[in-house]
Design a protein around this motif. Structure first.
Motif, PDB file in Angstrom:
ATOM      1  N   VAL A  49      20.945  29.414  28.650  1.00 45.76           N
ATOM      2  CA  VAL A  49      20.654  28.775  29.826  1.00 45.76           C
ATOM      3  C   VAL A  49      20.337  27.264  29.469  1.00 45.76           C
ATOM      4  O   VAL A  49      20.532  26.353  30.241  1.00 45.76           O
ATOM      5  CB  VAL A  49      19.444  29.429  30.352  1.00 45.76           C
ATOM      6  CG1 VAL A  49      18.892  28.695  31.553  1.00 45.76           C
ATOM      7  CG2 VAL A  49      19.587  30.835  30.507  1.00 45.76           C
ATOM      8  N   LEU A  50      19.618  26.949  28.270  1.00 47.33           N
ATOM      9  CA  LEU A  50      19.005  25.481  28.128  1.00 47.33           C
ATOM     10  C   LEU A  50      19.976  24.738  27.113  1.00 47.33           C
ATOM     11  O   LEU A  50      19.960  23.652  27.262  1.00 47.33           O
ATOM     12  CB  LEU A  50      17.720  25.709  27.299  1.00 47.33           C
ATOM     13  CG  LEU A  50      16.527  26.501  27.906  1.00 47.33           C
ATOM     14  CD1 LEU A  50      15.322  26.515  27.171  1.00 47.33           C
ATOM     15  CD2 LEU A  50      16.285  25.938  29.375  1.00 47.33           C
ATOM     16  N   ALA A  51      21.013  25.448  26.273  1.00 49.56           N
ATOM     17  CA  ALA A  51      21.627  24.930  25.493  1.00 49.56           C
ATOM     18  C   ALA A  51      22.828  23.621  25.972  1.00 49.56           C
ATOM     19  O   ALA A  51      22.615  22.450  25.661  1.00 49.56           O
ATOM     20  CB  ALA A  51      22.559  25.722  24.677  1.00 49.56           C
ATOM     21  N   PHE A  52      23.172  23.760  27.186  1.00 55.14           N
ATOM     22  CA  PHE A  52      23.984  22.939  27.879  1.00 55.14           C
ATOM     23  C   PHE A  52      23.172  21.817  28.575  1.00 55.14           C
ATOM     24  O   PHE A  52      23.897  20.487  27.883  1.00 55.14           O
ATOM     25  CB  PHE A  52      25.143  23.365  28.980  1.00 55.14           C
ATOM     26  CG  PHE A  52      25.971  24.422  28.215  1.00 55.14           C
ATOM     27  CD1 PHE A  52      26.849  24.267  27.010  1.00 55.14           C
ATOM     28  CD2 PHE A  52      25.987  25.827  28.495  1.00 55.14           C
ATOM     29  CE1 PHE A  52      27.552  25.141  26.376  1.00 55.14           C
ATOM     30  CE2 PHE A  52      26.673  26.494  28.021  1.00 55.14           C
ATOM     31  CZ  PHE A  52      27.447  26.221  26.782  1.00 55.14           C
ATOM     32  N   PRO A  53      22.479  21.761  29.169  1.00 53.84           N
ATOM     33  CA  PRO A  53      21.669  20.704  29.778  1.00 53.84           C
ATOM     34  C   PRO A  53      20.983  19.867  28.395  1.00 53.84           C
ATOM     35  O   PRO A  53      20.980  18.661  28.757  1.00 53.84           O
ATOM     36  CB  PRO A  53      20.610  21.225  30.752  1.00 53.84           C
ATOM     37  CG  PRO A  53      20.396  22.769  30.430  1.00 53.84           C
ATOM     38  CD  PRO A  53      21.946  23.240  29.860  1.00 53.84           C
ATOM     39  N   VAL A  54      20.700  20.487  27.617  1.00 57.67           N
ATOM     40  CA  VAL A  54      20.072  19.870  26.374  1.00 57.67           C
ATOM     41  C   VAL A  54      21.135  19.050  25.669  1.00 57.67           C
ATOM     42  O   VAL A  54      20.797  17.756  25.135  1.00 57.67           O
ATOM     43  CB  VAL A  54      19.118  20.562  25.301  1.00 57.67           C
ATOM     44  CG1 VAL A  54      18.780  20.026  24.258  1.00 57.67           C
ATOM     45  CG2 VAL A  54      18.221  21.389  26.257  1.00 57.67           C
ATOM     46  N   PHE A  55      22.241  19.776  25.672  1.00 54.53           N
ATOM     47  CA  PHE A  55      23.390  19.173  24.901  1.00 54.53           C
ATOM     48  C   PHE A  55      23.594  17.757  25.400  1.00 54.53           C
ATOM     49  O   PHE A  55      23.962  16.570  25.031  1.00 54.53           O
ATOM     50  CB  PHE A  55      24.596  20.060  25.067  1.00 54.53           C
ATOM     51  CG  PHE A  55      26.090  19.519  24.651  1.00 54.53           C
ATOM     52  CD1 PHE A  55      26.324  19.100  23.554  1.00 54.53           C
ATOM     53  CD2 PHE A  55      26.698  18.892  25.884  1.00 54.53           C
ATOM     54  CE1 PHE A  55      27.384  18.336  23.307  1.00 54.53           C
ATOM     55  CE2 PHE A  55      28.181  18.248  25.814  1.00 54.53           C
ATOM     56  CZ  PHE A  55      28.389  18.183  24.381  1.00 54.53           C
ATOM     57  N   LEU A  56      23.608  17.908  26.914  1.00 57.79           N
ATOM     58  CA  LEU A  56      23.883  16.466  27.806  1.00 57.79           C
ATOM     59  C   LEU A  56      22.845  15.413  27.449  1.00 57.79           C
ATOM     60  O   LEU A  56      23.262  14.313  27.270  1.00 57.79           O
ATOM     61  CB  LEU A  56      24.059  16.934  29.265  1.00 57.79           C
ATOM     62  CG  LEU A  56      25.538  17.791  29.634  1.00 57.79           C
ATOM     63  CD1 LEU A  56      25.393  18.231  31.030  1.00 57.79           C
ATOM     64  CD2 LEU A  56      26.731  17.100  29.338  1.00 57.79           C
ATOM     65  N   ILE A  57      21.489  16.104  27.644  1.00 57.89           N
ATOM     66  CA  ILE A  57      20.539  15.024  27.546  1.00 57.89           C
ATOM     67  C   ILE A  57      20.375  14.496  26.111  1.00 57.89           C
ATOM     68  O   ILE A  57      20.371  13.184  25.994  1.00 57.89           O
ATOM     69  CB  ILE A  57      19.110  15.711  28.007  1.00 57.89           C
ATOM     70  CG1 ILE A  57      19.124  16.251  29.236  1.00 57.89           C
ATOM     71  CG2 ILE A  57      17.832  14.876  27.606  1.00 57.89           C
ATOM     72  CD1 ILE A  57      18.126  17.343  29.704  1.00 57.89           C
ATOM     73  N   SER A  58      20.846  15.304  25.283  1.00 57.73           N
ATOM     74  CA  SER A  58      20.509  14.765  23.976  1.00 57.73           C
ATOM     75  C   SER A  58      21.722  13.579  23.396  1.00 57.73           C
ATOM     76  O   SER A  58      21.468  12.749  23.026  1.00 57.73           O
ATOM     77  CB  SER A  58      20.293  15.778  22.754  1.00 57.73           C
ATOM     78  OG  SER A  58      21.858  16.645  22.828  1.00 57.73           O
ATOM     79  N   ARG A  59      22.728  14.108  24.335  1.00 61.86           N
ATOM     80  CA  ARG A  59      23.865  13.040  24.019  1.00 61.86           C
ATOM     81  C   ARG A  59      23.351  11.694  24.594  1.00 61.86           C
ATOM     82  O   ARG A  59      23.832  10.513  24.084  1.00 61.86           O
ATOM     83  CB  ARG A  59      25.071  13.620  24.703  1.00 61.86           C
ATOM     84  CG  ARG A  59      26.387  13.246  24.026  1.00 61.86           C
ATOM     85  CD  ARG A  59      27.694  13.973  24.633  1.00 61.86           C
ATOM     86  NE  ARG A  59      27.539  13.847  26.103  1.00 61.86           N
ATOM     87  CZ  ARG A  59      28.882  13.737  26.676  1.00 61.86           C
ATOM     88  NH1 ARG A  59      29.888  13.886  26.166  1.00 61.86           N
ATOM     89  NH2 ARG A  59      28.636  13.797  28.179  1.00 61.86           N
ATOM     90  N   GLU A  60      22.930  11.714  25.813  1.00 60.55           N
ATOM     91  CA  GLU A  60      22.590  10.544  26.421  1.00 60.55           C
ATOM     92  C   GLU A  60      21.486   9.683  25.573  1.00 60.55           C
ATOM     93  O   GLU A  60      21.488   8.447  25.385  1.00 60.55           O
ATOM     94  CB  GLU A  60      21.963  10.901  28.007  1.00 60.55           C
ATOM     95  CG  GLU A  60      22.900  11.192  28.871  1.00 60.55           C
ATOM     96  CD  GLU A  60      23.913  10.301  29.152  1.00 60.55           C
ATOM     97  OE1 GLU A  60      23.406   8.993  29.250  1.00 60.55           O
ATOM     98  OE2 GLU A  60      25.117  10.487  29.420  1.00 60.55           O
ATOM     99  N   LEU A  61      20.605  10.386  25.157  1.00 62.33           N
ATOM    100  CA  LEU A  61      19.455   9.702  24.324  1.00 62.33           C
ATOM    101  C   LEU A  61      19.847   9.756  22.617  1.00 62.33           C
ATOM    102  O   LEU A  61      18.867   9.120  22.014  1.00 62.33           O
ATOM    103  CB  LEU A  61      18.300  10.750  24.271  1.00 62.33           C
ATOM    104  CG  LEU A  61      17.584  11.044  25.628  1.00 62.33           C
ATOM    105  CD1 LEU A  61      16.454  12.033  25.638  1.00 62.33           C
ATOM    106  CD2 LEU A  61      17.056   9.690  26.436  1.00 62.33           C
ATOM    107  N   GLY A  62      21.215   9.869  22.390  1.00 71.79           N
ATOM    108  CA  GLY A  62      21.382   9.700  20.973  1.00 71.79           C
ATOM    109  C   GLY A  62      20.922  10.591  20.037  1.00 71.79           C
ATOM    110  O   GLY A  62      20.537  10.505  19.003  1.00 71.79           O
ATOM    111  N   LEU A  63      20.308  11.890  20.666  1.00 72.36           N
ATOM    112  CA  LEU A  63      19.642  12.894  19.566  1.00 72.36           C
ATOM    113  C   LEU A  63      20.726  13.911  19.249  1.00 72.36           C
ATOM    114  O   LEU A  63      20.159  14.858  18.395  1.00 72.36           O
ATOM    115  CB  LEU A  63      18.389  13.411  20.492  1.00 72.36           C
ATOM    116  CG  LEU A  63      17.396  12.639  20.663  1.00 72.36           C
ATOM    117  CD1 LEU A  63      16.335  13.277  21.512  1.00 72.36           C
ATOM    118  CD2 LEU A  63      16.569  12.115  19.275  1.00 72.36           C
TER     119      LEU A  63
END
Lengths: 292, 275
Positions: free
Chosen positions: B121-135
């Motif tokens: 459930v969390l993996a995809f939103p976190v994938f998108l967010i971490s990509r934005e933040l360079g994480l």
């Protein structure tokens, strides 16, 4: 009794943990809800647009989604009763007095499967179940059964997942039920064993009432973990052959990670989460009323 | 008359125990022995039980196939997330054990629900967010996401532990004029060390075992050992010995920790529902 603690102190103690969990738990969840209302594919990000509940409508009428749900339910309905039956048997044996040293050793060995890295379980399954080089087929050969193509055949692959789920989680169920058995007051148990020789009657009328909380815990956690089940089938079969072992979490991973359709995967994930929470609450309501 | 019957029952029970133990342990035996086989021996059909062991597979995976680096990544992530969970979680656990406030039950319920949220459930939103933040592909992203399960474990187990410490100790210290923080830090935390140790071990095991977040969020530089192990399955020629050597390297530390914390593992998995 409790010391008067100022609001500020409470916030200082709890704040960091709550903030961290909001950051890593709630924020991504809300973001997933937001994305689930979009037509959002990683490969076509320019075409991303707000579509209200279209994804949910698609998912709820999508046979692939319900087939994966059905597979997950089938796995649960086959493997959890076996885990409870075997686990109860193991717990009863371990609960009996005597042979203390061997029982301690058995208990220690029970701890191993459930701690094992789930991905490694999938790898072990691959190696041990191989049709030609696998040790399981060799053993089946000793009792006159021809080698079985476990990984390549849809039905057999499903059976293989069930077997390994049972291997990994029966010990867990056994230890939870054993903990439940130890809550039975010893004097009641002794009195009952003096009354009757039937182990079954003791179990049914004396021990079972004390086991209900453990059984509820087992049902809730096995439901949640079966819905979560990803590592072992993914490692063993990648959901295949075809979609024979594509359980719900594997399906969502495929849609999001291999088809890049994050809007759809988010909608599927949110629906799955809703089902998980609904089932957990249902168990609590249904079973705890029985006890009280 | 009774004695032989009893003895036979005891034998039956012993055999049953042995069967249970063998059932649990055999896959590990097979894993370790396969890891000591050369590819030629591993591909004998039917499989062989006696052979000349070799450590070549370990050598190869550790130094040629970057499993060594992925194990280091796993250690970094598991140790950091566990430390962070203890630092954030023990004060929270103390507050839940000692303070009364509105919404405490709701807070508990919220902590419990974290056990039910699937990483998918969390993996995809976190994938998108971490990509934005360079994480993306950093240890930090995994360390933070693993808090979703390590923090609740620490909070649960330590709350129990703090409750078992007599309140008189706190009250005496309070009369002496100690601040709440000082009571927590100097009196209760040292006494709660067993709970801290158990929850740390459990956090370590669960972070070490995690695959889905690792697979999606850390594809290269920060790749952890389980994510590395599954890449061996992707070629045509499946290197059995190497896969099992990698598996052994991954599993041995968790098994040791699991045996150390064996009494508490079930408690951790059920999030305190079973003592």
């Amino acid at each position: 009794m409790t010391a008067h603690v100022r609001r500020k102190t409470i916030i200082a103690f709890l704040g960091p943990a709550v903030a961290a969990l909001v950051l890593v738990g709630i924020a991504p969840l809300l973001y997933a809800v937001w994305k689930s209302l979009h037509n959002f594919n990683l490969t076509k990000q320019a075409q991303s647009r707000f579509v209200w509940f279209d994804n949910y409508a698609t998912v709820l009428t999508d046979p692939v989604f319900w087939q994966a749900m059905g597979r997950t339910a089938t796995l649960f309905l086959i493997s959890v009763p076996i885990q409870i039956a075997l686990g109860l048997l193991i717990a009863i044996v371990l609960h009996r007095p005597g042979l203390t040293f061997f029982k301690t050793l058995t208990r220690l060995s029970l701890v191993l499967p459930m701690a094992t890295t789930y991905a490694v379980v999938g790898l072990l399954a691959q190696v041990m179940l191989n049709q030609k080089y696998g040790v399981v087929n060799q053993m089946l050969g000793w009792i006159g059964i021809d080698p079985i193509n476990f990984i390549g055949d849809p039905t057999n692959a499903f059976i293989a997942v069930i077997i390994w789920d049972i291997w990994q989680w029966t010990p867990f169920v056994a230890l939870v039920l054993l903990a439940g058995l130890s809550t039975v007051p010893p004097e009641i148990e002794e009195a009952a064993t003096l009354e009757t020789k039937s182990q079954w009657l003791v179990l049914r009328y004396v021990q079972l009432p004390f086991l209900i909380p453990s059984l509820v815990a087992v049902l809730i956690l096995r439901t949640a973990d079966t819905l979560k089940l990803f590592d072992m089938p993914f490692t063993m079969t990648r959901g295949g052959p075809g979609s024979a072992t594509e359980f719900i979490a594997v399906l969502i991973e495929r849609v999001g990670n291999r088809q890049f359709d994050i809007g759809m995967a988010s909608a599927q994930a949110i629906i799955m989460l809703a089902i998980t929470i609904f089932l957990a609450r249902l168990y609590i309501r249904f079973f705890y009323r029985e006890v009280n | 008359m009774a004695a032989p019957v009893q003895r036979r029952a005891l034998w039956a029970e012993g055999l049953l125990l042995l069967a249970i133990a063998l059932f649990c342990i055999f896959p590990f035996y097979w894993m370790v022995t396969t890891s000591l086989k050369t590819q030629v021996v591993a591909l004998e059909s039917p499989p062989v039980w006696t052979f000349t062991p070799t450590l070549a597979n370990y050598w190869e995976v550790l130094f040629e196939d970057k499993v060594g680096a992925s194990l280091i990544n796993s250690i970094i992530v598991a140790v950091c997330t566990t430390t962070l969970a203890v630092v954030l979680g023990t004060p929270a656990a103390y507050a839940l054990a000692r303070f009364e406030f509105r919404g405490k039950q709701d807070l508990w319920f919220w902590f419990i629900t974290n056990r039910f949220v699937s990483p998918v459930v969390l993996a995809f939103p976190v994938f998108l967010i971490s990509r934005e933040l360079g994480l993306r592909d950093t240890h930090l992203a995994l360390i933070l996401m693993y808090l979703t399960f390590t923090l609740p474990i620490v909070i649960w187990i330590c709350t129990d532990q703090f409750r078992s410490i007599p309140r008189e100790l706190d009250e005496a210290a309070l009369l002496e004029g100690a601040s709440q923080w000082r009571i927590f830090r100097s009196i209760c935390l040292p006494l709660a060390m067993p709970g801290v140790a158990v929850s740390s071990i459990l956090s370590f095991i669960f972070s070490w075992n995690e695959l889905l977040f690792a697979y999606i969020l850390a594809p290269k530089a920060a790749k952890t050992a389980p994510a590395m192990a599954i890449t061996f399955m992707e070629g045509y020629d499946v290197p059995y010995g190497k896969i099992m050597a990698t598996s052994t390297l991954i599993v041995i530390p968790v098994l040791i920790f699991a045996l150390i914390a064996s009494k508490h593992l079930v408690r951790g998995l059920t999030m305190g529902a079973v003592k």
